[in-house]
Design an enzyme around this catalytic site. Structure first.
Site, PDB file in Angstrom:
ATOM      1  N   ASP A   1       0.817  -1.211   0.000  1.00 58.10           N
ATOM      2  CA  ASP A   1       0.000   0.000   0.000  1.00 58.10           C
ATOM      3  C   ASP A   1       0.853   1.265   0.000  1.00 58.10           C
ATOM      4  O   ASP A   1       2.073   1.210   0.220  1.00 58.10           O
ATOM      5  CB  ASP A   1      -0.966  -0.006   1.200  1.00 58.10           C
TER       6      ASP A   1
ATOM      7  N   ASN B   1      -7.512  -3.374  14.402  1.00 61.12           N
ATOM      8  CA  ASN B   1      -8.901  -3.632  13.972  1.00 61.12           C
ATOM      9  C   ASN B   1      -8.977  -4.762  12.935  1.00 61.12           C
ATOM     10  O   ASN B   1     -10.024  -5.008  12.370  1.00 61.12           O
ATOM     11  CB  ASN B   1      -9.522  -2.354  13.395  1.00 61.12           C
TER      12      ASN B   1
ATOM     13  N   HIS C   1      -7.219  -4.954  10.100  1.00 61.50           N
ATOM     14  CA  HIS C   1      -6.937  -4.641   8.692  1.00 61.50           C
ATOM     15  C   HIS C   1      -5.650  -5.320   8.221  1.00 61.50           C
ATOM     16  O   HIS C   1      -4.721  -5.533   8.991  1.00 61.50           O
ATOM     17  CB  HIS C   1      -6.943  -3.130   8.410  1.00 61.50           C
TER      18      HIS C   1
ATOM     19  N   GLU D   1      -9.838  -2.180   5.376  1.00 62.65           N
ATOM     20  CA  GLU D   1     -10.436  -1.930   6.684  1.00 62.65           C
ATOM     21  C   GLU D   1     -11.654  -2.843   6.884  1.00 62.65           C
ATOM     22  O   GLU D   1     -12.133  -3.459   5.917  1.00 62.65           O
ATOM     23  CB  GLU D   1     -10.832  -0.450   6.781  1.00 62.65           C
TER      24      GLU D   1
HETATM   25  C1  F6R Z   1       1.493  -1.501   6.136  1.00 62.24           C
HETATM   26  C2  F6R Z   1       0.180  -2.136   6.211  1.00 62.24           C
HETATM   27  C3  F6R Z   1      -0.599  -2.185   7.484  1.00 62.24           C
HETATM   28  C4  F6R Z   1       0.253  -2.561   8.710  1.00 62.24           C
HETATM   29  C5  F6R Z   1      -0.606  -2.562   9.972  1.00 62.24           C
HETATM   30  C6  F6R Z   1       0.199  -2.871  11.207  1.00 62.24           C
HETATM   31  O1  F6R Z   1       2.006  -1.596   4.827  1.00 62.24           O
HETATM   32  O2  F6R Z   1      -0.301  -2.594   5.217  1.00 62.24           O
HETATM   33  O3  F6R Z   1      -1.651  -3.112   7.340  1.00 62.24           O
HETATM   34  O4  F6R Z   1       0.815  -3.823   8.510  1.00 62.24           O
HETATM   35  O5  F6R Z   1      -1.215  -1.305  10.135  1.00 62.24           O
HETATM   36  O6  F6R Z   1       1.087  -1.826  11.435  1.00 62.24           O
HETATM   37  P1  F6R Z   1       2.240  -1.917  12.531  1.00 62.24           P
HETATM   38  O7  F6R Z   1       3.198  -2.935  12.061  1.00 62.24           O
HETATM   39  O8  F6R Z   1       2.852  -0.526  12.566  1.00 62.24           O
HETATM   40  O9  F6R Z   1       1.576  -2.286  13.817  1.00 62.24           O
END
Ligand code: F6R
Length: 247
Positions: free
Chosen positions: A71, A140, A142, A147
């Site tokens: 992303d 959450n 995702h 989401e």
């Molecule tokens: C990042 C992504 C997100 C993260 C998720 C967890 O490229 O796609 O889904 O993997 O928000 O983030 P952290 O690792 O910072 O807890």
């Protein structure tokens, strides 16, 4: 330790974050040694930082490898220090022999985001699909920026970030106001087409969502439960993230 509930999910619990990072790097390095032109799907965020350090430390050549990130924020130029492109450049691109033309990340400044998403899907297909996709998971549930409520056949597209996600990511920006409201993300359908998936989670804050991912009813309200449908998922945890699951 290996256990888990969903039959296709392999759960590995590592002693701590460092061990988890080393294990993830070892899995990827081993794949690349076996298949020097492997196609890797990659995340950003806090979770994989140690993995990138450990992968660089293996010294494995990535000269033939292609990478596709999950992303990118919409509306942030690549040069912005918090763009996911900048993250990847700092953490991986500048520290390995990856060829710049083989490093793919959605262009958050594309004039036509829908066209950019189609182009991105096509580039993944043209590369032969993702051999392995590493994922973090949001509190959450995702994955990528899919989401809660995302349909499981969603492809790469523009999405609005959940407020909880913006708040979680505000730690990287001067204020919440500056966290982008939208992003381009691989869809859950795109994610499920990866040949192999490695989900990483660390720390007690992720324990409740990991219980859902591993033992919860698969449902769109918790996007990461879609991974229970994939035949080749490894969930790599440190002890703190594994405290609420049965092993
Ligand atoms: C990042 C992504 C997100 C993260 C998720 C967890 O490229 O796609 O889904 O993997 O928000 O983030 P952290 O690792 O910072 O807890």
């Amino acid at each position: 330790m290996i256990g888990g509930r969903a039959e296709t999910m392999r759960i590995e619990v590592c002693e701590d974050y460092e061990a988890l990072s080393l294990r993830a790097a070892e899995i990827v390095a081993e794949l690349v040694r076996r298949k020097p032109d492997a196609v890797l799907g990659l995340p950003t965020g806090s979770t994989p930082e140690g993995f990138y350090d450990a992968l660089v430390a293996t010294g494995v050549s990535l000269a033939g490898v292609s990478t596709f990130n999950l992303d990118e924020y919409l509306g942030l130029p690549q040069s912005h220090p918090e763009s996911y492109y900048s993250f990847m450049k700092r953490r991986l691109y500048d520290r390995t022999d990856l060829k710049p033309e083989n490093c793919h990340i959605p262009n958050g400044m594309a004039a036509d985001p829908a066209e950019e998403c189609r182009r991105y899907e096509e580039a993944i297909r043209a590369a032969g699909g993702l051999d392995i996709l590493l994922l973090g998971v949001g509190h959450n549930g995702h994955i990528g920026f899919n989401e809660p409520g995302t349909p499981w056949d969603a492809r790469t597209r523009q999405v609005r970030l959940a407020e909880r996600t913006r708040q979680a990511n505000a730690r990287f920006f001067p204020s919440l106001h500056e966290v982008p409201t939208h992003a381009l993300t691989m869809g859950i359908g795109t994610i499920l087409e990866a040949k192999r998936i490695l989900l990483l989670a660390t720390g007690s804050g992720k324990a409740p969502i990991i219980r859902e991912v591993v033992e919860g009813e698969p449902r769109p309200a918790v996007p990461a439960t879609a991974l229970q449908q994939h035949p080749g998922v490894t969930v790599l945890l440190d002890k703190d993230a594994a405290t609420l699951i049965e092993l």
